[in-house]
Design a protein around this motif. Structure first.
Motif, PDB file in Angstrom:
ATOM      1  N   THR A   1       0.828  -1.206   0.000  1.00 14.43           N
ATOM      2  CA  THR A   1       0.000   0.000   0.000  1.00 14.43           C
ATOM      3  C   THR A   1       0.862   1.255   0.000  1.00 14.43           C
ATOM      4  O   THR A   1       2.039   1.238   0.375  1.00 14.43           O
ATOM      5  N   HIS A   2       0.251   2.364  -0.402  1.00 14.85           N
ATOM      6  CA  HIS A   2       0.947   3.652  -0.368  1.00 14.85           C
ATOM      7  C   HIS A   2       1.396   3.988   1.050  1.00 14.85           C
ATOM      8  O   HIS A   2       2.486   4.545   1.246  1.00 14.85           O
ATOM      9  N   THR A   3       0.568   3.652   2.038  1.00 16.78           N
ATOM     10  CA  THR A   3       0.928   3.941   3.426  1.00 16.78           C
ATOM     11  C   THR A   3       2.182   3.185   3.830  1.00 16.78           C
ATOM     12  O   THR A   3       3.100   3.757   4.440  1.00 16.78           O
ATOM     13  N   ARG A   4       2.229   1.913   3.499  1.00 15.02           N
ATOM     14  CA  ARG A   4       3.403   1.097   3.835  1.00 15.02           C
ATOM     15  C   ARG A   4       4.625   1.557   3.051  1.00 15.02           C
ATOM     16  O   ARG A   4       5.739   1.599   3.589  1.00 15.02           O
TER      17      ARG A   4
ATOM     18  N   GLU B   1       6.100   4.486   4.701  1.00  9.68           N
ATOM     19  CA  GLU B   1       6.897   4.103   5.872  1.00  9.68           C
ATOM     20  C   GLU B   1       8.281   3.609   5.451  1.00  9.68           C
ATOM     21  O   GLU B   1       9.283   3.921   6.106  1.00  9.68           O
TER      22      GLU B   1
ATOM     23  N   SER C   1       2.651   9.978   1.596  1.00  9.78           N
ATOM     24  CA  SER C   1       1.858   9.129   0.699  1.00  9.78           C
ATOM     25  C   SER C   1       1.634   9.805  -0.645  1.00  9.78           C
ATOM     26  O   SER C   1       1.609   9.134  -1.691  1.00  9.78           O
TER      27      SER C   1
END
Length: 331
Positions: free
Chosen positions: A194-197, A200, A206
């Motif tokens: 995902t973009h969130t991961r 990170e 993001s």
């Protein structure tokens, strides 16, 4: 074995590997949560991996098809060493247990022997080597993938989903920037991260991740691949069929084979047999039917040879350990 929901999920991913679970659920007739759960189960079982990979054209790489004949008592260690190398895109042991088949990504001007044996110790275990250049891969995105497990999506749905997949750029893509390394490493482990991961992993926002992904995809620098293990899907018999085709018929025969549901890959190569097709089957009777109907009905073939796959070793960026697709670091 797969049910119809699993088959729809697999086919949707082949058409658009980063398709949101909400959209996959719509196609498969289930909720977003069920689509995500089914996908994760297939991934955990080692049946499926979605990968984001740098287009080899970025570095001017060609692909070489090698057949290495070895002493039977030494083939295992050499095969494992080849499969671990990052420049080896695909590898398997052929029937008889003394031949390694592999695809090497290496610059076009590399000496063929150097492309294969670089970083490997010279060994008396190697009896013979043949290396040919892969000239062309047949089939367009969304059409060349293996669908023998049961393509349960209609043609219009496949067309719409394929349109949601990033289109490759016609010109040679630019190389990624050094700062892209964490992003690309994460996508090589899981192309659906995902973009969130990804934010990170990279330390970016993001929004910046989304912009960079769009840039890498639209330029053709970043490509996605869906890897499946046919053995998990009821197709344990795999073969490489080598065909000798007159140049006047090569394009037609290659494109025809790319449409066969039994064929995950077909490409033109140099050498006596100038077309190779990977064929997956349920059993010997199924493979015999394919040879005597689909192959026999194709005009322009002057001869053929068959090499059965005894043990898979590697597909793209995935090693195959204990019958499961795994990242190389986990082997």
């Amino acid at each position: 074995m797969l049910d119809i929901v699993d088959r729809k999920i697999l086919r949707a991913l082949q058409c658009a590997p980063r398709l949101p679970f909400r959209r996959i659920g719509e196609v498969a007739g289930v909720s977003e949560q069920t689509a995500a759960r089914r996908y994760q189960a297939l991934r955990r079982s080692g049946t499926l991996r979605v990968l984001g990979l740098v287009n080899p054209r970025v570095y001017g790489s060609a692909q070489w098809v090698a057949r290495v004949r070895c002493r039977p008592d030494r083939v295992g260690p050499l095969a494992d060493a080849l499969a671990r190398r990052p420049d080896i895109a695909y590898a398997h042991l052929a029937s008889g247990g003394s031949e390694i088949f592999c695809v090497i990504r290496s610059p076009l001007d590399t000496e063929r022997d150097d492309a294969l044996f670089r970083q490997l110790p010279k060994s008396a275990s190697v009896l013979d080597v043949s290396v040919d250049l892969l000239l062309h891969e047949y089939g367009a995105p969304g059409t060349a993938e293996w669908t023998g497990y049961g393509d349960s999506l209609d043609a219009e749905t496949v067309r719409l989903l394929t349109a949601e997949r990033p289109s490759p750029a016609p010109a040679p893509p630019p190389p990624p920037a050094d700062e892209d390394a964490p992003l690309l490493d994460a996508l090589a482990e899981d192309g659906r991260t995902t973009h969130t991961r990804l934010a990170e992993r990279t330390g970016w926002s993001s929004a910046r991740v989304a912009r960079r992904l769009e840039s890498l995809e639209s330029s053709g620098t970043l490509e996605y691949e869906v890897e499946l293990l046919p053995e998990h899907l009821g197709y344990p018999l795999n073969a490489t069929v080598w065909l000798r085709v007159a140049p006047a018929h090569l394009e037609r025969v290659g494109e025809e084979f790319a449409r066969h549901e039994e064929v995950p890959f077909v490409g033109a190569v140099t050498g006596e047999y100038n077309l190779l097709a990977s064929v997956v089957s349920r059993d010997p009777d199924d493979f015999y039917r394919y040879l005597t109907t689909r192959v026999a009905a194709t005009s322009g073939i002057d001869g053929y040879s068959v090499s059965m796959r005894a043990r898979p070793l590697k597909k793209a960026a995935s090693l195959i350990s204990r019958g499961r697709l795994v990242p190389p670091v986990s082997f």
